[in-house]
Structure formats: structure tokens, C-alpha cells
Write a protein that holds these residues in place. Structure first.
Motif, PDB file in Angstrom:
ATOM      1  N   MET A  40       0.835  -1.213   0.000  1.00  0.00           N
ATOM      2  CA  MET A  40       0.000   0.000   0.000  1.00  0.00           C
ATOM      3  C   MET A  40       0.866   1.258   0.000  1.00  0.00           C
ATOM      4  SD  MET A  40      -2.763  -1.171   2.878  1.00  0.00           S
ATOM      5  CE  MET A  40      -3.677   0.366   2.993  1.00  0.00           C
ATOM      6  N   ALA A  41       1.941   1.218   0.785  1.00  0.00           N
ATOM      7  CA  ALA A  41       2.799   2.399   0.908  1.00  0.00           C
ATOM      8  C   ALA A  41       3.504   2.697  -0.405  1.00  0.00           C
ATOM      9  CB  ALA A  41       3.823   2.179   2.028  1.00  0.00           C
ATOM     10  N   GLU A  96       1.815   4.884  -2.603  1.00  0.00           N
ATOM     11  CA  GLU A  96       1.844   6.301  -2.186  1.00  0.00           C
ATOM     12  C   GLU A  96       3.255   6.868  -2.236  1.00  0.00           C
ATOM     13  OE1 GLU A  96      -0.692   7.594   0.761  1.00  0.00           O
ATOM     14  OE2 GLU A  96      -2.045   5.885   0.663  1.00  0.00           O
ATOM     15  N   GLY A  97       4.174   6.087  -2.792  1.00  0.00           N
ATOM     16  CA  GLY A  97       5.531   6.586  -2.990  1.00  0.00           C
ATOM     17  C   GLY A  97       6.423   6.522  -1.771  1.00  0.00           C
ATOM     18  N   ILE A  98       6.021   5.720  -0.772  1.00  0.00           N
ATOM     19  CA  ILE A  98       6.878   5.573   0.418  1.00  0.00           C
ATOM     20  C   ILE A  98       7.472   4.174   0.386  1.00  0.00           C
ATOM     21  CG2 ILE A  98       7.001   5.647   2.940  1.00  0.00           C
ATOM     22  CD1 ILE A  98       4.337   7.243   2.828  1.00  0.00           C
ATOM     23  N   LYS A  99       8.799   4.123   0.524  1.00  0.00           N
ATOM     24  CA  LYS A  99       9.418   2.793   0.545  1.00  0.00           C
ATOM     25  C   LYS A  99       9.615   2.337   1.995  1.00  0.00           C
ATOM     26  CE  LYS A  99      12.674  -0.303  -1.466  1.00  0.00           C
ATOM     27  NZ  LYS A  99      13.950  -0.561  -2.075  1.00  0.00           N
ATOM     28  N   VAL A 100       8.898   1.268   2.327  1.00  0.00           N
ATOM     29  CA  VAL A 100       8.941   0.753   3.705  1.00  0.00           C
ATOM     30  C   VAL A 100       9.693  -0.573   3.716  1.00  0.00           C
ATOM     31  CG1 VAL A 100       7.547  -0.041   5.654  1.00  0.00           C
ATOM     32  CG2 VAL A 100       6.718   1.829   4.203  1.00  0.00           C
ATOM     33  N   MET A 115      -3.766  -3.945  21.668  1.00  0.00           N
ATOM     34  CA  MET A 115      -3.855  -4.917  22.769  1.00  0.00           C
ATOM     35  C   MET A 115      -5.245  -5.534  22.825  1.00  0.00           C
ATOM     36  SD  MET A 115      -1.819  -2.845  25.736  1.00  0.00           S
ATOM     37  CE  MET A 115      -2.502  -1.258  25.359  1.00  0.00           C
ATOM     38  N   GLY A 116      -5.398  -6.473  23.715  1.00  0.00           N
ATOM     39  CA  GLY A 116      -6.727  -7.035  23.982  1.00  0.00           C
ATOM     40  C   GLY A 116      -7.254  -7.930  22.881  1.00  0.00           C
ATOM     41  N   GLY A 117      -6.369  -8.376  21.986  1.00  0.00           N
ATOM     42  CA  GLY A 117      -6.823  -9.219  20.886  1.00  0.00           C
ATOM     43  C   GLY A 117      -7.161  -8.432  19.635  1.00  0.00           C
ATOM     44  N   MET A 118      -6.999  -7.100  19.694  1.00  0.00           N
ATOM     45  CA  MET A 118      -7.239  -6.262  18.516  1.00  0.00           C
ATOM     46  C   MET A 118      -6.021  -6.322  17.604  1.00  0.00           C
ATOM     47  SD  MET A 118     -10.233  -5.028  18.838  1.00  0.00           S
ATOM     48  CE  MET A 118     -10.255  -3.731  17.593  1.00  0.00           C
ATOM     49  N   LEU A 119      -6.290  -6.321  16.306  1.00  0.00           N
ATOM     50  CA  LEU A 119      -5.189  -6.275  15.341  1.00  0.00           C
ATOM     51  C   LEU A 119      -5.149  -4.897  14.715  1.00  0.00           C
ATOM     52  CD1 LEU A 119      -5.790  -9.650  13.496  1.00  0.00           C
ATOM     53  CD2 LEU A 119      -3.828  -9.093  14.927  1.00  0.00           C
ATOM     54  N   PRO A 120      -3.963  -4.352  14.447  1.00  0.00           N
ATOM     55  CA  PRO A 120      -3.921  -3.076  13.753  1.00  0.00           C
ATOM     56  C   PRO A 120      -4.354  -3.286  12.295  1.00  0.00           C
ATOM     57  CG  PRO A 120      -1.711  -3.971  13.992  1.00  0.00           C
ATOM     58  CD  PRO A 120      -2.633  -4.914  14.697  1.00  0.00           C
ATOM     59  N   THR A 121      -5.111  -2.343  11.746  1.00  0.00           N
ATOM     60  CA  THR A 121      -5.461  -2.461  10.327  1.00  0.00           C
ATOM     61  C   THR A 121      -4.283  -1.951   9.501  1.00  0.00           C
ATOM     62  OG1 THR A 121      -6.375  -0.251  10.207  1.00  0.00           O
ATOM     63  CG2 THR A 121      -7.893  -2.031  10.826  1.00  0.00           C
ATOM     64  N   GLN A 122      -4.272  -2.388   8.253  1.00  0.00           N
ATOM     65  CA  GLN A 122      -3.193  -1.929   7.371  1.00  0.00           C
ATOM     66  C   GLN A 122      -3.215  -0.417   7.263  1.00  0.00           C
ATOM     67  OE1 GLN A 122      -3.943  -4.375   3.876  1.00  0.00           O
ATOM     68  NE2 GLN A 122      -3.994  -6.145   5.247  1.00  0.00           N
ATOM     69  N   LYS A 123      -4.438   0.143   7.213  1.00  0.00           N
ATOM     70  CA  LYS A 123      -4.567   1.589   7.041  1.00  0.00           C
ATOM     71  C   LYS A 123      -3.995   2.326   8.249  1.00  0.00           C
ATOM     72  CE  LYS A 123      -7.848   5.257   6.023  1.00  0.00           C
ATOM     73  NZ  LYS A 123      -7.495   6.017   7.231  1.00  0.00           N
ATOM     74  N   GLU A 124      -4.285   1.821   9.449  1.00  0.00           N
ATOM     75  CA  GLU A 124      -3.787   2.555  10.628  1.00  0.00           C
ATOM     76  C   GLU A 124      -2.269   2.529  10.713  1.00  0.00           C
ATOM     77  OE1 GLU A 124      -5.878   0.168  13.717  1.00  0.00           O
ATOM     78  OE2 GLU A 124      -4.084   0.346  14.934  1.00  0.00           O
ATOM     79  N   LEU A 167      -0.311   2.307   8.039  1.00  0.00           N
ATOM     80  CA  LEU A 167       0.145   3.211   6.966  1.00  0.00           C
ATOM     81  C   LEU A 167       0.057   4.666   7.421  1.00  0.00           C
ATOM     82  CD1 LEU A 167       1.160   3.437   4.058  1.00  0.00           C
ATOM     83  CD2 LEU A 167      -1.225   3.581   3.307  1.00  0.00           C
ATOM     84  N   ASP A 168      -1.035   4.998   8.107  1.00  0.00           N
ATOM     85  CA  ASP A 168      -1.191   6.373   8.618  1.00  0.00           C
ATOM     86  C   ASP A 168      -0.043   6.735   9.560  1.00  0.00           C
ATOM     87  OD1 ASP A 168      -3.446   6.693   7.160  1.00  0.00           O
ATOM     88  OD2 ASP A 168      -4.857   6.388   8.834  1.00  0.00           O
ATOM     89  N   LYS A 169       0.317   5.786  10.430  1.00  0.00           N
ATOM     90  CA  LYS A 169       1.401   6.020  11.385  1.00  0.00           C
ATOM     91  C   LYS A 169       2.714   6.249  10.617  1.00  0.00           C
ATOM     92  CE  LYS A 169       3.367   5.807  15.503  1.00  0.00           C
ATOM     93  NZ  LYS A 169       3.018   6.574  16.689  1.00  0.00           N
ATOM     94  N   ILE A 170       2.934   5.433   9.588  1.00  0.00           N
ATOM     95  CA  ILE A 170       4.163   5.565   8.775  1.00  0.00           C
ATOM     96  C   ILE A 170       4.194   6.940   8.111  1.00  0.00           C
ATOM     97  CG2 ILE A 170       5.264   4.730   6.646  1.00  0.00           C
ATOM     98  CD1 ILE A 170       4.426   1.879   7.540  1.00  0.00           C
ATOM     99  N   LYS A 171       3.049   7.327   7.544  1.00  0.00           N
ATOM    100  CA  LYS A 171       2.989   8.622   6.844  1.00  0.00           C
ATOM    101  C   LYS A 171       3.262   9.761   7.810  1.00  0.00           C
ATOM    102  CE  LYS A 171      -0.970   7.970   4.421  1.00  0.00           C
ATOM    103  NZ  LYS A 171      -1.998   8.048   3.380  1.00  0.00           N
ATOM    104  N   GLU A 172       2.730   9.642   9.008  1.00  0.00           N
ATOM    105  CA  GLU A 172       2.924  10.666  10.040  1.00  0.00           C
ATOM    106  C   GLU A 172       4.412  10.791  10.395  1.00  0.00           C
ATOM    107  OE1 GLU A 172       0.427   9.792  13.531  1.00  0.00           O
ATOM    108  OE2 GLU A 172       2.120  10.505  14.734  1.00  0.00           O
ATOM    109  N   ILE A 173       5.085   9.645  10.514  1.00  0.00           N
ATOM    110  CA  ILE A 173       6.515   9.672  10.861  1.00  0.00           C
ATOM    111  C   ILE A 173       7.324  10.251   9.703  1.00  0.00           C
ATOM    112  CG2 ILE A 173       8.541   8.235  11.388  1.00  0.00           C
ATOM    113  CD1 ILE A 173       6.524   6.249  12.729  1.00  0.00           C
ATOM    114  N   VAL A 174       7.009   9.778   8.490  1.00  0.00           N
ATOM    115  CA  VAL A 174       7.802  10.207   7.328  1.00  0.00           C
ATOM    116  C   VAL A 174       7.642  11.706   7.098  1.00  0.00           C
ATOM    117  CG1 VAL A 174       8.010   9.976   4.811  1.00  0.00           C
ATOM    118  CG2 VAL A 174       7.784   7.942   6.237  1.00  0.00           C
TER     119      VAL A 174
END
Lengths: 248, 353, 244, 177
Positions: free
Chosen positions: B268-269, B272-276, B332-341, B343-350
Motif C-alpha cells: 500500500m505504501a 503512495e511513494g513511500i518505501k517501507v 492490545m486485547g486481541g485487537m489487530l492493527p489495520t493496514q490503514k492505521e 500506513l497512517d502512522k508511517i505517513k505521520e513519521i515520514v
């Protein structure tokens, strides 16, 4: 010249660390004599407990494994299942077997594990200096029952042989005592039979040995033996509970 | 390669253990790893092995201790609360230097928690949940095929070093089906276990297995020997997958199930032109420090994504050693991060420079 | 003060029994040697027994090399100062009741719990020439009033099965002890002594404050060098020199 | 299609998980990469059950689906829960005997089949999931009938193999509907 005293081969030629007058040394010797007489030292694996006898692996000539507190029957189960043709025994005290390891002994017995347990009951915790054991008698003073064991506070003594003999997997259950020569000879017979029951593949066998702790009882060895006879035997009657007539 | 099958992760662990020559299994039921026990209960008798449903996890690990001491290839499996119960035995086995394999299909804790996927036992596994200075080799597969490969390898590592090896997965890995290709024959290393309790047969001095050392000097020597062994394992047994790292803007650290999600995020990244890049530790201990050192000049930052409140991120920080910022994203708690969330975190850092 | 063959030291946890017992044994051995020199042929020897079944730390064996330098036979559990807390008593203890040429010091564990170990040797002790010392530090919380001291005497007698025959004033604040502290301890023990009829045998403490207190209190003095040490006290600390 | 991402959902006991396993197995027999991930929570016992199946030409990344190319539903709550995660241009296959409303989406292909009623008419309710799978095979063409039949042989215990001809009839009924 006739040999009147000889160290059994299964007992190593090293000094034991037990307090003078402690009966562990005698019980070790009885086991070693049985290993010699049945000629099974080379195929026997013993499991040492936590307690005063934690390092009796130093004293037996057969292979030995040291177990965590109370877990000897589980460890013995693991060993026996790997080597079903070998003879496996555990050596356990009253804290090890009847308190922290109650689940392990009950379930090893109920599975009918073909192992032999030598259960040494001296009604007190020796290693940690004289606290109450599950087998401590009513009104007996220990460092954690300074006013005597009171049923309403500390519950009642546990009778291990009576308890285990209700389980179908336990096929040989006997209580013996160390308080005099005659009883020591009886104890040896019981220990021998218990091993034979295992070798014959009949199931779980246990011998409870009533024993003394002069140091923590605060009694001379003589007084301790008398105290055992007068106080422990009424609570823990001697005799065979199961498997007396088993063919081995 | 040999037979190709569609199998559940838990079944594959059990099958791999059998193929690796494991003939002793001791366990106690707990979701979500129980299929391992079901599979072995059926198969062990067919190959002359031992399956025991123990009375407790404590008994099970002590049966492992006995069987390992007797020279067998032996395994137990459980999930988080059960693994906590096993810690006493884990410490004893480590102290007595016995080889054995433990499977932890991690639940979300603390306490009884839940059965859904989590990675909250990372600290317990790699920093030691039991007492004393000991280490276990901790393997973190991320596919069913890898569950097979690493389970076989776990037995070899255990025997080679006389050490406990843990397979750490989660409910998703345990429950999912994927194709797995089995080899016709396993390469099983043969180790002479002359220390084992097999009966002296009156031909040798007695073997004793213990973790007690009366003399403090001797106990210190024993500990030094253990530590030397651990250093050797750190040199020889690190396993890691680096994916898309060369020329990456940002590198994500993730293992197990989470690493699978990251691979989708990488696609996905890219759009959007981000190399992860992804560094996926396969051995959580020994931790793949060198892989992080190699990429510590990555332009932006590192991001550790985990199913916990931030555990592996500490090891990532130690490995990166301050050269780049290390961020964390966890659920936590058995929740999985979504791909979108993610990616959003990566975009925020970049974007954040 | 040094004339009995068997000298048993009991007391409350942390009363300083072991220090007192060790220094007492060293003094005993020196006196024996002097006696030996003066009247050739009376070969008196000294032994000390570590009978502590309670506390695995701070034990007689910590001073073993110092004691052996004085020719004292040190008998202790093979497990003393090891990684194992087995309270096993050494079987050599019994031989001491036979080897009458020895003067013996028993260093017993604290409180009634420690005194329990004496009980199993009760018959042997009672039929021998013995003294049962009760060491008191009135600066310890369980023995800081005459009532508490009497209570402690009672439970130790109950547990050991033997009457306490002598009191020892070992009142101290370790290196901060003053003569006043020792005098205060002495006064309290005098009160206890009056009520129980058990005499005070001696006062012990670091040489300087003890000798100063000795100007006021009229009992024998046993100056002690601190021999039982913490790991960081090994060298150069005050009290290392033994000047008895 | 390079990658089919399928969510199958309904009540426990409707054969939801086994429908997914059949698809995954057949996909594997077609030489594709496959994964099957069940919901293994408390839902397994009587509540809703669902599984995620991926059939792909490429190695599979995450086996967990955040979106799907195909949704197969066998009860109303499942349609409510998953309708919106179907990708635009994807497929919804619904058992209209049990799902009383029609999907609201207009950007996906919708197939409503009274599968439970048809299975009942055929004399065995457990064929309903096979009927729906028939429609999936027909629409996507990624799995051949032969591969599906082989998958049935692999997945079903041998004692149920006598049912395979009827199951194949159910599959064809679904394809033709």
C-alpha cells in the motif's frame, strides 16, 4: 571370616549429611539393599525431592534426577514413560508429597504410573527448621504452630496411605515405621514388595515410612523413636492398605 | 520437497514434532493451542510415543523435565496463563541444561485475558519469566510453512546446545490453514546424550541431573558456563528476515502475525511513494541486533509494530542504539492493527521531519 | 567465668551471641594454653560448635580461620555458608560429650527456635559440667525491658529444656556503643537478675566503651573484636584487632 | 484474478468453516497459494461463525482480511456486518432463504439464491453451503469442478464419500441458478 556388615553396592561410599539420629540414613540403606537384592541398581533411576534429602542423588549409585519441590512424581512419570523397562522411584518428604506436591502424587497414583514412591513422614518440616507439615499431629508444637496445631486454625493431619488407597491406579500401599528393629525389617519387606510390584508392571506403589526428626522435635534420638511410637502410630496406623496379596 | 497439504498451524506444529523424532508430549488443555494435543493424542500411540494429558501445566513441564533428563526428544505446549505456570519448571530445566521444546500460542493478558492474538508474552519469553539468569531460544514463525520448519529446527537447536527452545505464535497462526510442504525425511541431528538418566547398567558411574550447586564458587562457574553458551548461541543461531530494506525510507520491525500485515502495508505504501522496509526477527532471542545495525542509517526512522504495549521496541532501541528515532505502534486485547492505521502512522513519521 | 567445661550461648536474634561465643572461645583457648604452660601435662583443648539451625548467614564459620589460628576445633554443618539451607547438625557433636579433655562452646541459634536444637542433647548436657548463658542486648526491640527479657528467658528455657544459669550483658549499638549504653544494659540486667535469681556472668563489648563502663559496673569484662563480618567489612575496620 | 479474498459468514453449524476449507483446499489443488483463517472466538459455539479465505497467484501476505472481493452470507447479521467491506466491483452471494433483506450496495454484483430451501428440497439441509459455493465457482471461474470434487474427497472423512455425487449435484444446482 564371616561378613557381618557390608555397605550395599547401591549406596555410595560417601558420608551422609543428616543429623545424628535421623532415620533418613536407614531408609536410604533399606532402599539400597533392595536394589542390590533385586539386582536392579543398573536399571534404576531415582528422583530426589526438595527437603532434607534434596541431594540424596549423591548417596545412591543408580542414576538420579533432582526435582523441584513436590514435582518428583511428575518427573518420575516423564522418566518412566521414556524408559518403561527401567525401575523408577521417588523419595519424598511430607511437605514435598502431601502439601505442595499433592496434585502430582494423586495423579501419578491415579494414572497407575509404574513407579515406586518412598514417602518419609516425620510430621514436621526439617529443612526449613521445624514448621508445620500437613502430617503434623493435633496439638503438636512447631515453629509455625507455636501454640500447637489446632484443627480450627490449621486443619487436620492428612493420612496419605488411606487417601491414595482409594485410587484404582495405586496397587500397593503400605505404612511402616522406623521406631524399632522389627519395624525396620518390616519396612524393608514393604519397600522390596513395592519395587517388585513396579517391576511386575502392576501399577503405582507407595511405602509411607514414619520417621523422626530429633533436631526439630527437640528430642534425643531415643526419645524421638519413643515419641513416634506413642504419638504418630495412633494417628497413622501401620500396615498394608492395598496389594498385600499381589503376585509379583 | 514431499507431500503438500492444507493444514492448521497447530496441527503442523504437532506433525513437525513427530517428524523431528519427538515421541513424548505432556500438556494440559488451553485455547487456542489445544489442537496440538488433539493431534498428538491421536498420533503418538500410532508411532509408539507417549501422550499424557497432565493434571496441570506444572506437572506437564515437570514430566518434560523428567523425560528430557532421560534423554528423550520431548515437547509441551500451552498458552499464556499456562506458560506462567510452567515457569518454575522452565527455570529448573534451564539450570539442569536439558533440551526440550515449549510451544506458546500467546493469548492476550494479563490474567485470564482472552484467546485472541497477542504478543504480550515477549518479555516473559526473552527476558526470562522464571527465576535465575537463564535464556531460552525463542522462535517466532509467521506462516504455517515456517511453523513446520522452525519446530523441526527447535528440536535440533535444543539438542545441540542442551537448551530450552520456545516456539511463540498466536491464535491466528495456530488456527489458520495454509499449505505446507513436508520433506520426505527430516535432517535430525544426532547428539550423544551420555549425561542422561538411562540406568547405569553397572557399566559407568551414575549420572545425576540437578540444578543445585552447594558451593557458591561452583555455582558461579556453572553460571559462567551457561552464559558462555548463550554467547555462542547469539553468534550462531540468529535468524531474521529483511524485506525491502535496501533504500527504504523507514523500517518497520515486526514478527509473527504482525509481520504478515506489514507486508501488505508495504504494498500500500509503495502506491503512495513511500518505501517501507521490514526487519522480521525470527529468533526473538537471540535478537537480530546485526540486522538493525546494518540498516541503522535508514533515512527516517524505525517503527516497531506489536500486539502489546511496547515490548520488542526496547530491544529495537538497544540495537539501533540512538542512531535513529524508534517509534512504536501497538494494539492490545486481541485487537489487530489495520493496514490503514499502520500506513497512517508511517505517513505521520515520514512527514514529521 | 571460664571454669565450666560446656558453655552454651543462647539469646534473642541479633543479641550478638555468635560474636560473644567466638570471642569467649578464643579467650578460653588462651587460658587453656597458659594453664598448659604452667602445669605441664594437663592438655586442655577448646572446641566451638555452630548449632544455628535457623540463620544461614552470620555464623561461627565466618570466623573459622581466626578460630583455627588459636587452635580451636570448629565444628559446623557442612552446609554452613553454602548455597543450601539444610539445618543438619554435624554428628561430631556427640563425640564432644565423650572427649572430656575439651572445653566446649556451643553457639546456638536465636530465640526459642534456635534453642530447640539444644533440647535433643539435654540429657548429655545436664549430666555434664555446663553453663547456659543468655546474651542480652537491651537495645534490641524484643529485649528492651525487664519484662520482655524475662519472657525471652522463659521461652528459651521451655524450648531448650534447660534452665539458664548466667546472664551476659552485650548491650551495644555496634560501633556507636558508649559506656553509658553498657551501663544502662547492666542496670536492666541487675533488675532481671534480682527477680529471677540468675546471676550476671560478665559484660561484653568493644574494648574502649567496655573498659570505660567497667569503672562503674562491677562484673568481669569480655572485650570483643568484631569477627563476624559483612562482605564489605573484611579489612581495616575498627575492632579487627583482637586484643584480649 | 490475481487474488480472491473471500469472507464466508453465517451461524455456527451451517458449514461456514468447512465451506471455507473446501475452497482453500480446491484452490491449493489448482496450484494457487491459499490461506484459511477461522474466527475462533466464543462465536464458534452457536453464535456467528466466519472465516477468511485467500486464493492467490502470489505468496500471501496477511491472512487477515480488512476487505474482501467476495462475501458469502448465510444469515442477516452477517450481511449487516460485512456488506460494507466488499470492494467495489466485488461479489455478494447471499442465501435468500435466510437473509431477508437484499444488499444495499449498487457497486457490487449480487447473487441471491434460496440455497437452504433448495437444499431442503434436495433432502439434505447441509448442502446449502455447497449450492452457494457453486455460484462462486461459476462467477469467478478460479476453481474447476474437478478440483472441487477432489477437495471434497480430501476434506470429507471417507465414511461420507458416498455423499459426494449428491454434493456435486448441489454444486451444479448452485452454478445453474
Amino acid at each position: 571370616m564371616a561378613v557381618v556388615f557390608k555397605r550395599p553396592h547401591a549406596l555410595r561410599d560417601v558420608p551422609m549429611h543428616y543429623c545424628p539420629g535421623c532415620t533418613h540414613g536407614i531408609i536410604h540403606r533399606l532402599i539400597a539393599e533392595v536394589l542390590d537384592e533385586l539386582d536392579i541398581e543398573g536399571k534404576t533411576i531415582g528422583v530426589s525431592p526438595v527437603g532434607c534429602t534434596y541431594n540424596n542423588y549423591e548417596y545412591f549409585n543408580c542414576d538420579m534426577q533432582q526435582a523441584a519441590h513436590g514435582r518428583a512424581p511428575a518427573v518420575a512419570t516423564g522418566i518412566k514413560r521414556v524408559h518403561p523397562d527401567k525401575v523408577v522411584f521417588t523419595y519424598q518428604g511430607d511437605g514435598d508429597l502431601a502439601a505442595i506436591g499433592t496434585a502430582e502424587i494423586v495423579h501419578a497414583a491415579t494414572r497407575g504410573e509404574k513407579i515406586t514412591t518412598i514417602f518419609v513422614n516425620n510430621a514436621i518440616y526439617g529443612m526449613t527448621s521445624g514448621q508445620m507439615a500437613p502430617t503434623t499431629l493435633i496439638n503438636q508444637v512447631t515453629t509455625t504452630t507455636p501454640y500447637g496445631r489446632k484443627p480450627e486454625l490449621h486443619g487436620y493431619p492428612i493420612r496419605v496411605c488411606e487417601l491414595l488407597s482409594t485410587l484404582d491406579g495405586a496397587v500397593f500401599v503400605e505404612r511402616v515405621s522406623m521406631h524399632d528393629i522389627k519395624n525396620i525389617m518390616n519396612a524393608k519387606k514393604a519397600i522390596k514388595k513395592a519395587f517388585q510390584v513396579q517391576i511386575a508392571g502392576k501399577g503405582f506403589s507407595i511405602v509411607e515410612v514414619l520417621s523422626t526428626c530429633p533436631t526439630n522435635w527437640g528430642k534425643s534420638p531415643d526419645e524421638a523413636l519413643k515419641w513416634l511410637k506413642d504419638n504418630m502410630i495412633p494417628m497413622y496406623p501401620l500396615g498394608n492398605f492395598k496389594g498385600k496379596d499381589l503376585e509379583v | 520437497m514431499g507431500e503438500k497439504l492444507l493444514m492448521k498451524g497447530n496441527e503442523v506444529i504437532a506433525e513437525a514434532a513427530l517428524r523431528a523424532g519427538c515421541r513424548c508430549y505432556f500438556g494440559y488443555p488451553i485455547t487456542p493451542q489445544t489442537e496440538i494435543a488433539h493431534y498428538l493424542a491421536k498420533k503418538m500411540p500410532q508411532v509408539g510415543g507417549t501422550f499424557i494429558q497432565a493434571e496441570s501445566e506444572i506437572a506437564a513441564i515437570n514430566m518434560v523435565y523428567g523425560a528430557a533428563g532421560a534423554g528423550a526428544r520431548v515437547m509441551t505446549s500451552s498458552s499464556s496463563p499456562g506458560i506462567s505456570l510452567k515457569q518454575e519448571g522452565i527455570s529448573y530445566i534451564s539450570g539442569a541444561e536439558l533440551p526440550a521444546v515449549i510451544v506458546n500460542i500467546v493469548r492476550c493478558g494479563p490474567g485470564l485475558g482472552g484467546i485472541l492474538p497477542a504478543q504480550c508474552d515477549y518479555f516473559q519469553a526473552v527476558k526470562g519469566g522464571g527465576h535465575g539468569d537463564y535464556k531460552m531460544v525463542v522462535l517466532a514463525p509467521s506462516s504455517v510453512q515456517e511453523l513446520y520448519e522452525l519446530t523441526v529446527e527447535a528440536f535440533n537447536i535444543a539438542d545441540r546446545y542442551r537448551i530450552l527452545t520456545m516456539i511463540m505464535g498466536d491464535g491466528i497462526l495456530g488456527q489458520m490453514m495454509e499449505t505446507v510442504e513436508f520433506r520426505d525425511e527430516e535432517e535430525i541431528i544426532k547428539v550423544d546424550k551420555d549425561w542422561a538418566t538411562t540406568g547405569t547398567e553397572m557399566k559407568r558411574d551414575h549420572n545425576t541431573i540437578t540444578s543445585i550447586y552447594i558451593n557458591p564458587e561452583v555455582l558461579e562457574k556453572h553460571n559462567q558456563k551457561l552464559q558462555a553458551k548463550y554467547r555462542k548461541i547469539e553468534e550462531n543461531e540468529v535468524r531474521v528476515e529483511t524485506f525491502n530494506c535496501d533504500g527504504a525510507d523507514i523500517i518497520v520491525a515486526a514478527y509473527g502475525t504482525v509481520a504478515r500485515i506489514i507486508k501488505n502495508v508495504i504494498k500500500m505504501a509503495e502506491k503512495e511513494g513511500i518505501k517501507v522496509g521490514l526487519i522480521r526477527p525470527i529468533t526473538l532471542w537471540p535478537f537480530p541486533v546485526a540486522a538493525f545495525e546494518k540498516y541503522s542509517e535508514v533515512p527516517k526512522a524505525f517503527l516497531s509494530v506489536e500486539l502489546n504495549a511496547g515490548q520488542m521496541v526496547e530491544d529495537v532501541r538497544l540495537a539501533v542504539n540512538g542512531k535513529r528515532p524508534v517509534y512504536f505502534h501497538g494494539r492490545m486485547g486481541g485487537m489487530l492493527p489495520t493496514q490503514k492505521e499502520i500506513l497512517d502512522k508511517i505517513k505521520e513519521i515520514v512527514k514529521g521531519d | 567465668m571460664f571454669d565450666r567445661r560446656i558453655n552454651i550461648f543462647t539469646g534473642h536474634f541479633g543479641s550478638g551471641k555468635t560474636e560473644v561465643a567466638v570471642n569467649f572461645a578464643i579467650k578460653l583457648s588462651e587460658l587453656s594454653r597458659k594453664k598448659f604452660e604452667h602445669s605441664a601435662g594437663i592438655d586442655e583443648k577448646t572446641a566451638i560448635v555452630d548449632m544455628d539451625i535457623i540463620n544461614p548467614f552470620f555464623r561461627t564459620v565466618d570466623a573459622k580461620s581466626e578460630l583455627e589460628k588459636h587452635g580451636i576445633w570448629v565444628i559446623s554443618s557442612i552446609y554452613a555458608n553454602t548455597n543450601v539451607d539444610i539445618p543438619a547438625l554435624p554428628s561430631e557433636i556427640y563425640t564432644l560429650f565423650e572427649k572430656k579433655e575439651y572445653k566446649v562452646v556451643f553457639d546456638v541459634g536465636g530465640d526459642d527456635l534456635g534453642a530447640k536444637a539444644v533440647s535433643r542433647f539435654r540429657q548429655e548436657i545436664l549430666s555434664d559440667d555446663y553453663e547456659l548463658f543468655f546474651v542480652v542486648n537491651v537495645k534490641r526491640p524484643m529485649t528492651d525491658t525487664p519484662e520482655k527479657i524475662k519472657e525471652m528467658i522463659y521461652i528459651i528455657e521451655e524450648s531448650s529444656g534447660i534452665k539458664i544459669t548466667k546472664l551476659v550483658n552485650n548491650t551495644n549499638y555496634l560501633f556507636d556503643t558508649t559506656a553509658e549504653d553498657i551501663i544502662e544494659g547492666h542496670k536492666m540486667l541487675e533488675e532481671v537478675s534480682k527477680e529471677t535469681g540468675v546471676p550476671i556472668a560478665f559484660a561484653s563489648g568493644l574494648r574502649k566503651p567496655l573498659e570505660e563502663a567497667g569503672q562503674v559496673i562491677k562484673v568481669p569484662l569480655l572485650p570483643i573484636g568484631k569477627l563476624i563480618k559483612l562482605p564489605w567489612e573484611q579489612d581495616g575496620d575498627e575492632g579487627l584487632e583482637i586484643e584480649i | 484474478m490475481a487474488q480472491q479474498e473471500i469472507i464466508i459468514s453465517g451461524f455456527g453449524g451451517q458449514g461456514i468453516l468447512s465451506a471455507g476449507r473446501l475452497l482453500a483446499y480446491a484452490g491449493m489443488l489448482e496450484g494457487k497459494n491459499v490461506s484459511w483463517l477461522p474466527s475462533y472466538g466464543p462465536e464458534m459455539r452457536g453464535g456467528t461463525a466466519n472465516c477468511h479465505v485467500i486464493i492467490s497467484d502470489d505468496p500471501i501476505g496477511s491472512p487477515i482480511l480488512n476487505s474482501a472481493t467476495t462475501l458469502m452470507v448465510m444469515n442477516g447479521p452477517s450481511l449487516d456486518k460485512f456488506e460494507n467491506i466488499v470492494e467495489s466491483g466485488g461479489i455478494i452471494i447471499s442465501d435468500s432463504s435466510l437473509v431477508t433483506r437484499s444488499p444495499k450496495r449498487t457497486d457490487v454484483k449480487v447473487y441471491e439464491i434460496p440455497a437452504t430451501q433448495m437444499a431442503s428440497d434436495m433432502g439434505n439441509l447441509t448442502y446449502a453451503n455447497i449450492i452457494l459455493l457453486g455460484k462462486f465457482l461459476e462467477v469467478t471461474g478460479i476453481i474447476s469442478k474437478e478440483a472441487f470434487e477432489q477437495a471434497l474427497r480430501k476434506v470429507l472423512p471417507e465414511k461420507y464419500h458416498y455423499m459426494i455425487p449428491d454434493e456435486m449435484k448441489a454444486l451444479e444446482a448452485g452454478m445453474k441458478y
